[in-house]
Design a protein around this motif. Sequence first.
Motif, mmCIF file in Angstrom:
data_model
loop_
_atom_site.group_PDB
_atom_site.id
_atom_site.type_symbol
_atom_site.label_atom_id
_atom_site.label_comp_id
_atom_site.label_asym_id
_atom_site.label_seq_id
_atom_site.Cartn_x
_atom_site.Cartn_y
_atom_site.Cartn_z
ATOM 1 N N GLY A 46 0.818 -1.216 0.000
ATOM 2 C CA GLY A 46 0.000 0.000 0.000
ATOM 3 C C GLY A 46 0.846 1.258 0.000
ATOM 4 O O GLY A 46 0.497 2.254 -0.643
ATOM 5 N N ALA A 47 1.968 1.192 0.720
ATOM 6 C CA ALA A 47 2.850 2.362 0.782
ATOM 7 C C ALA A 47 3.513 2.646 -0.559
ATOM 8 O O ALA A 47 3.975 3.772 -0.799
ATOM 9 C CB ALA A 47 3.919 2.146 1.860
ATOM 10 N N MET A 48 3.539 1.654 -1.445
ATOM 11 C CA MET A 48 4.045 1.878 -2.791
ATOM 12 C C MET A 48 3.169 2.849 -3.577
ATOM 13 O O MET A 48 3.535 3.284 -4.668
ATOM 14 C CB MET A 48 4.142 0.547 -3.538
ATOM 15 N N ASP A 49 2.029 3.219 -3.012
ATOM 16 C CA ASP A 49 1.166 4.213 -3.659
ATOM 17 C C ASP A 49 1.920 5.517 -3.911
ATOM 18 O O ASP A 49 1.628 6.231 -4.872
ATOM 19 C CB ASP A 49 -0.068 4.493 -2.798
ATOM 20 N N ILE A 50 2.889 5.814 -3.042
ATOM 21 C CA ILE A 50 3.642 7.051 -3.245
ATOM 22 C C ILE A 50 4.484 6.980 -4.515
ATOM 23 O O ILE A 50 4.670 7.978 -5.213
ATOM 24 C CB ILE A 50 4.524 7.371 -2.014
ATOM 25 N N VAL A 51 4.965 5.782 -4.842
ATOM 26 C CA VAL A 51 5.710 5.595 -6.090
ATOM 27 C C VAL A 51 4.772 5.745 -7.283
ATOM 28 O O VAL A 51 5.111 6.379 -8.287
ATOM 29 C CB VAL A 51 6.392 4.221 -6.109
ATOM 30 N N VAL A 52 3.580 5.171 -7.156
ATOM 31 C CA VAL A 52 2.585 5.281 -8.224
ATOM 32 C C VAL A 52 2.214 6.742 -8.447
ATOM 33 O O VAL A 52 2.126 7.213 -9.594
ATOM 34 C CB VAL A 52 1.330 4.457 -7.887
ATOM 35 N N LEU A 53 2.016 7.477 -7.367
ATOM 36 C CA LEU A 53 1.655 8.893 -7.486
ATOM 37 C C LEU A 53 2.769 9.695 -8.154
ATOM 38 O O LEU A 53 2.506 10.596 -8.953
ATOM 39 C CB LEU A 53 1.339 9.469 -6.101
ATOM 40 N N ARG A 54 3.996 9.368 -7.817
ATOM 41 C CA ARG A 54 5.124 10.059 -8.452
ATOM 42 C C ARG A 54 5.173 9.773 -9.945
ATOM 43 O O ARG A 54 5.471 10.655 -10.754
ATOM 44 C CB ARG A 54 6.435 9.637 -7.801
ATOM 45 N N GLN A 55 4.871 8.529 -10.313
ATOM 46 C CA GLN A 55 4.898 8.142 -11.716
ATOM 47 C C GLN A 55 3.771 8.830 -12.495
ATOM 48 O O GLN A 55 3.907 9.082 -13.697
ATOM 49 C CB GLN A 55 4.764 6.620 -11.850
ATOM 50 N N HIS A 58 3.684 14.935 -13.088
ATOM 51 C CA HIS A 58 4.849 15.455 -13.809
ATOM 52 C C HIS A 58 5.451 16.700 -13.163
ATOM 53 O O HIS A 58 6.436 17.227 -13.646
ATOM 54 C CB HIS A 58 4.461 15.758 -15.253
ATOM 55 N N ASN A 59 4.833 17.168 -12.082
ATOM 56 C CA ASN A 59 5.402 18.314 -11.380
ATOM 57 C C ASN A 59 5.043 18.238 -9.908
ATOM 58 O O ASN A 59 4.150 17.480 -9.502
ATOM 59 C CB ASN A 59 4.914 19.640 -11.997
ATOM 60 N N THR A 60 5.726 19.021 -9.112
ATOM 61 C CA THR A 60 5.562 18.961 -7.658
ATOM 62 C C THR A 60 4.152 19.349 -7.213
ATOM 63 O O THR A 60 3.574 18.725 -6.320
ATOM 64 C CB THR A 60 6.590 19.885 -6.979
ATOM 65 N N ALA A 61 3.589 20.371 -7.849
ATOM 66 C CA ALA A 61 2.260 20.841 -7.461
ATOM 67 C C ALA A 61 1.206 19.753 -7.668
ATOM 68 O O ALA A 61 0.358 19.509 -6.794
ATOM 69 C CB ALA A 61 1.894 22.084 -8.267
ATOM 70 N N ALA A 62 1.266 19.081 -8.805
ATOM 71 C CA ALA A 62 0.306 18.015 -9.093
ATOM 72 C C ALA A 62 0.480 16.848 -8.131
ATOM 73 O O ALA A 62 -0.501 16.237 -7.689
ATOM 74 C CB ALA A 62 0.477 17.549 -10.532
ATOM 75 N N PHE A 63 1.742 16.555 -7.790
ATOM 76 C CA PHE A 63 2.021 15.465 -6.854
ATOM 77 C C PHE A 63 1.403 15.740 -5.491
ATOM 78 O O PHE A 63 0.703 14.902 -4.923
ATOM 79 C CB PHE A 63 3.531 15.267 -6.732
ATOM 80 N N TRP A 64 1.617 16.934 -4.968
ATOM 81 C CA TRP A 64 1.091 17.261 -3.646
ATOM 82 C C TRP A 64 -0.423 17.403 -3.648
ATOM 83 O O TRP A 64 -1.089 17.148 -2.632
ATOM 84 C CB TRP A 64 1.754 18.528 -3.112
ATOM 85 N N LYS A 65 -0.986 17.774 -4.772
ATOM 86 C CA LYS A 65 -2.443 17.833 -4.882
ATOM 87 C C LYS A 65 -3.029 16.438 -4.744
ATOM 88 O O LYS A 65 -4.038 16.235 -4.045
ATOM 89 C CB LYS A 65 -2.838 18.441 -6.233
ATOM 90 N N LYS A 66 -2.393 15.459 -5.399
ATOM 91 C CA LYS A 66 -2.870 14.079 -5.300
ATOM 92 C C LYS A 66 -2.641 13.507 -3.903
ATOM 93 O O LYS A 66 -3.488 12.769 -3.374
ATOM 94 C CB LYS A 66 -2.172 13.203 -6.348
ATOM 95 N N ILE A 67 -1.508 13.841 -3.304
ATOM 96 C CA ILE A 67 -1.248 13.383 -1.934
ATOM 97 C C ILE A 67 -2.306 13.936 -0.985
ATOM 98 O O ILE A 67 -2.825 13.220 -0.107
ATOM 99 C CB ILE A 67 0.160 13.841 -1.476
ATOM 100 N N THR A 68 -2.639 15.204 -1.151
ATOM 101 C CA THR A 68 -3.651 15.835 -0.298
ATOM 102 C C THR A 68 -4.999 15.148 -0.453
ATOM 103 O O THR A 68 -5.688 14.869 0.534
ATOM 104 C CB THR A 68 -3.775 17.328 -0.636
ATOM 105 N N SER A 69 -5.391 14.862 -1.685
ATOM 106 C CA SER A 69 -6.663 14.178 -1.933
ATOM 107 C C SER A 69 -6.660 12.790 -1.288
ATOM 108 O O SER A 69 -7.659 12.354 -0.693
ATOM 109 C CB SER A 69 -6.909 14.050 -3.433
ATOM 110 N N TYR A 70 -5.540 12.104 -1.398
ATOM 111 C CA TYR A 70 -5.380 10.776 -0.811
ATOM 112 C C TYR A 70 -5.577 10.836 0.706
ATOM 113 O O TYR A 70 -6.334 10.043 1.288
ATOM 114 C CB TYR A 70 -3.985 10.260 -1.157
ATOM 115 N N LEU A 71 -4.904 11.774 1.344
ATOM 116 C CA LEU A 71 -4.986 11.903 2.805
ATOM 117 C C LEU A 71 -6.371 12.349 3.260
ATOM 118 O O LEU A 71 -6.846 11.937 4.324
ATOM 119 C CB LEU A 71 -3.918 12.879 3.295
#
Length: 308
Positions: A46-55, A58-71
């Motif tokens: 499940g923690a590999m989700d962070i790798v999936v999100l990174r993949q 394509h930029n830091t803002a989009a990554f953190w937006k998805k992390i925020t939605s996840y949390l």
Amino acid sequence: PAPQALLLLVPITLLTALWVLCRILPHDLSAGVWLLSLIVLGMPHGAMDIVVLRQQTHNTAAFWKKITSYLLLMLGAWASLMLAPRLTVLAFLVLTAIHFGEADRTAFTAFFSDSPSFPRSWAWLRGSLVIAIPCFLHPDQSWLPFAQLTHIPATAHTQQTLQWFALALFVLASCNAATSLIRSPQTIRSRGFLFFCLETLVAIAWFLTTPPLLAIGGYFLCIHASRHMLRLMDQFYRKTPKPLATKQLTMHLDSLAFAIPALLCILLWSSTLDTPSLSHRIAYASIGFYLISTLPHHLLTRTLPTSA
């Protein structure tokens, strides 16, 4: 290819080995399986989700937006558990049935890609068996972790509710699968479907002969988590010129950004439970963490391609 065929058999081989081990060792491995899952395959898958999100970003803002939605989805699941514990637990069990079943179906349809694909409803039937068998046969033991997490004891009424829930889940999933079979009879000719059914029979035998905490934990570790890690390895680490064991170790290390905070949350949650056994407290807390994290994990998993 032969190596891929062997990888397809890894999960059921692990489950069979665990079944044998449980009958050789004199100790109860129920809590131990959940503790092992925290560091090997289980939590890391499940923690590999962070790798999936990174993949997928394509930029830091989009990554953190998805992390925020996840949390936020995790926070919403936790709030639901606090406000409507019984309903949330039952919803979690339904989602677990869907999530487990779909993961198994994906593995077989991807490997037998030249054979007709079988309906998703059969995956849901497989997942319903994983949940329904222990809940129907052992409702008291099945509710035990949730009794600790929700402070709702396993009364006769709660056990009866869990049994009716298990029966309804299985009947609905069976009717849905039967309808799909009538509409798509060519499913029977699918080699993926044949091997899916054979593995399902082994899984049924496992659940009929194993107590609930060990049965679910063993299936989660040996079948579900191992299969997901092999899938991610094939998609994201295929070009890495390293042995399988080295790739899996790399994946476990890559997952630590999610895994370490998750482990800290589990240890903190376990300190609030009143079971005398420390190992069982941690096991129950880990189940609670999976309860609040399965929804975002499942939604993210559905965005993955079926095969590399």
